[in-house]
Design an enzyme around this catalytic site. Structure first.
Site, mmCIF file in Angstrom:
data_model
loop_
_atom_site.group_PDB
_atom_site.id
_atom_site.type_symbol
_atom_site.label_atom_id
_atom_site.label_comp_id
_atom_site.label_asym_id
_atom_site.label_seq_id
_atom_site.Cartn_x
_atom_site.Cartn_y
_atom_site.Cartn_z
ATOM 1 C CB THR A 178 -4.407 6.492 -4.170
ATOM 2 O OG1 THR A 178 -5.549 5.746 -3.801
ATOM 3 C CG2 THR A 178 -4.090 7.492 -3.089
ATOM 4 C CB THR A 196 -7.876 7.908 -2.357
ATOM 5 O OG1 THR A 196 -8.048 6.550 -2.749
ATOM 6 C CG2 THR A 196 -8.891 8.229 -1.273
ATOM 7 C CG ASN A 198 -10.765 2.456 -2.155
ATOM 8 O OD1 ASN A 198 -9.734 2.520 -1.502
ATOM 9 N ND2 ASN A 198 -11.604 1.459 -2.036
ATOM 10 C CD GLU A 217 -12.211 6.065 -0.289
ATOM 11 O OE1 GLU A 217 -12.318 5.559 0.839
ATOM 12 O OE2 GLU A 217 -11.151 6.110 -0.893
ATOM 13 C CG ASP A 220 -10.738 3.009 2.195
ATOM 14 O OD1 ASP A 220 -10.080 1.957 2.076
ATOM 15 O OD2 ASP A 220 -10.370 4.091 1.703
ATOM 16 C CB SER A 249 -8.298 7.331 4.806
ATOM 17 O OG SER A 249 -7.268 7.455 3.874
ATOM 18 C CB SER A 250 -4.147 3.675 4.820
ATOM 19 O OG SER A 250 -4.882 2.614 5.341
ATOM 20 N N GLY A 270 -1.170 3.553 -2.081
ATOM 21 C CA GLY A 270 -0.804 2.189 -1.661
ATOM 22 C C GLY A 270 -1.742 1.558 -0.647
ATOM 23 N N GLY A 271 -2.915 2.167 -0.393
ATOM 24 C CA GLY A 271 -3.845 1.570 0.557
ATOM 25 C C GLY A 271 -3.162 1.376 1.902
HETATM 26 O O1 DON Z 1 -7.916 6.104 1.785
HETATM 27 C C1 DON Z 1 -7.339 5.022 1.646
HETATM 28 O O2 DON Z 1 -6.618 4.536 2.482
HETATM 29 C C2 DON Z 1 -7.519 4.258 0.347
HETATM 30 N N1 DON Z 1 -8.701 4.733 -0.310
HETATM 31 C C3 DON Z 1 -6.289 4.407 -0.473
HETATM 32 C C4 DON Z 1 -6.313 3.550 -1.702
HETATM 33 C C5 DON Z 1 -5.022 3.495 -2.415
HETATM 34 O O3 DON Z 1 -4.022 4.075 -2.020
HETATM 35 C C6 DON Z 1 -4.989 2.661 -3.647
HETATM 36 N N2 DON Z 1 -3.714 2.789 -4.273
HETATM 37 N N3 DON Z 1 -2.830 2.192 -4.608
#
Ligand code: DON
Length: 369
Positions: A178, A196, A198, A217, A220, A249-250, A270-271
């Site tokens: 991401t 992202t 993911n 994805e 998620d 998503s986050s 950062g998920g």
């Molecule tokens: O949309 C989301 O929340 C996730 N796909 C984000 C993943 C992410 O930030 C991974 N990174 N460090």
């Protein structure tokens, strides 16, 4: 084989003879290459072309001074030379701790293990083939750096494995999943963009001929109620998989405005850590009145309901052990996580724009006049 019987390897003898007669060509081309390629057919991947294209590469050795000696040793793609120099120098840096400690005593083994832990944390993060990845050799064998690492050694007990992180924190490679960027122009237009794929390299598949990495994805979505995804978060029917549905998503690309003017642009990968990281930076700036660089660099922590009572802390800026003790007494558990966001933020403060890239990552910020 019986005792006294002469062991013969006629095939190998023939191959060695070809190498002796023809040099590298006796191995990488001709009969030997034919035989290797043939034996690979159906269950191996080495072709005659691979063999013909193979070239030995001359590499500059690593050199270091140690104990009055010049150590000349193996450079990447071996990790051995870097590891050896780090081990020798860390041990020398800790000579007070090693003083009078017998070679095979428990204390000696403990101290060496502590040093080795740190070498292997660096190895895992920074060492690889230098033709493909810029290995920071000079930094890794720098005397001041090694001294700093040596000082982390706990002479009394094994340091918690999770707390032993690669030591050149700020040279963390760009994340392969991401990405965030923040932009403001002189006309007060702002863009906060998080995108992202993911997980690391998404699904690991490129749509052939397009150069486009396909995401993963689906993770998620909540695959089943209560089953955590790769970030450890759970969901319910609200986020169940369904045709044509986009997953939860986050991602939190954010712009703050005041009196209709841009005040801040901020975001991060950062998920599930994304919005807790952004929250902490915004709160540091506006509630704690920290300058932006301090606010972004300040320690961050994360709690996400599950695992129960678990607070994630981060290697970049660890919490005060005293604070941890107080919280543990209340029933919290602490877990180290490798990554806690990579904030890219811009604060517009009156007439000045202050950009800040997270010192945890290797993004850069620029004001272009
Ligand atoms: O949309 C989301 O929340 C996730 N796909 C984000 C993943 C992410 O930030 C991974 N990174 N460090």
């Amino acid at each position: 084989m019986k005792a006294g019987q002469v062991f013969k390897q006629p095939d190998l003898a023939k191959t060695l003879q070809l190498i002796s007669d023809k040099g590298a060509k006796g191995f990488y081309e001709g009969e030997t290459a034919d035989l290797i390629a043939k034996s690979m057919e159906g269950h191996g991947l080495i072709t005659k072309r691979d063999l013909k294209d193979y070239k030995a590469v001359w590499r500059q050795p690593i050199t270091a001074s140690w104990n009055g000696y010049r150590v000349i040793t193996a450079p990447p793609p071996s990790s051995g030379g870097v590891g050896l120099v780090q081990l020798l120098k860390m041990k020398a840096d800790l000579k007070d701790k090693f003083q009078d400690v017998p070679l095979d005593s428990a204390q000696y083994i403990h101290l060496v293990a502590e040093i080795e832990k740190r070498v292997f944390a660096d190895r895992a993060q920074y060492l690889g083939n230098p033709d493909f990845y810029k290995v920071p050799v000079a930094q890794l064998i720098n005397d001041d750096y090694i001294l700093k690492r040596a000082q982390e050694v706990n002479p009394d007990k094994p340091s918690d494995t999770k707390s032993v992180q690669p030591g050149l924190g700020t040279s963390m490679p760009e994340k392969a999943e991401t990405t965030h960027f923040s932009v403001v122009d002189k006309w007060d237009n702002a863009v906060s963009n998080t995108y992202t794929i993911n997980g690391y390299f998404g699904s690991g598949v490129i749509a052939e001929g397009t150069g486009i990495v396909l995401n993963d994805e689906m993770d998620d979505f909540a695959s089943k109620p209560g089953v955590p995804n790769m970030f450890g978060v759970v969901g319910s029917d609200a986020n169940s998989i369904a045709p044509k549905k986009r997953p939860l998503s986050s991602m939190t690309p954010t712009v703050l405005t005041k009196d209709d003017k841009v005040a801040m642009v901020i975001g991060t990968p950062g998920g599930s850590r994304i919005f807790t990281s952004i929250f902490q930076v915004i709160s540091n700036v506006y509630d704690f009145n920290m300058p932006l660089p301090e606010a972004v660099g300040a320690t961050r922590f994360h709690h996400q309901l599950l695992p129960p009572d678990t607070i994630y802390q981060e290697p970049y800026h660890q919490l005060d052990p005293e604070v941890i003790k107080q919280l543990e007494a209340k029933g919290y558990k602490f877990t180290m996580q490798g990554f806690n966001g990579d904030i890219q933020a811009i604060r517009i403060n009156g007439d000045t724009s202050e950009p800040m890239s997270d010192p945890r990552g290797r993004g850069v910020s620029r004001v272009i006049q």
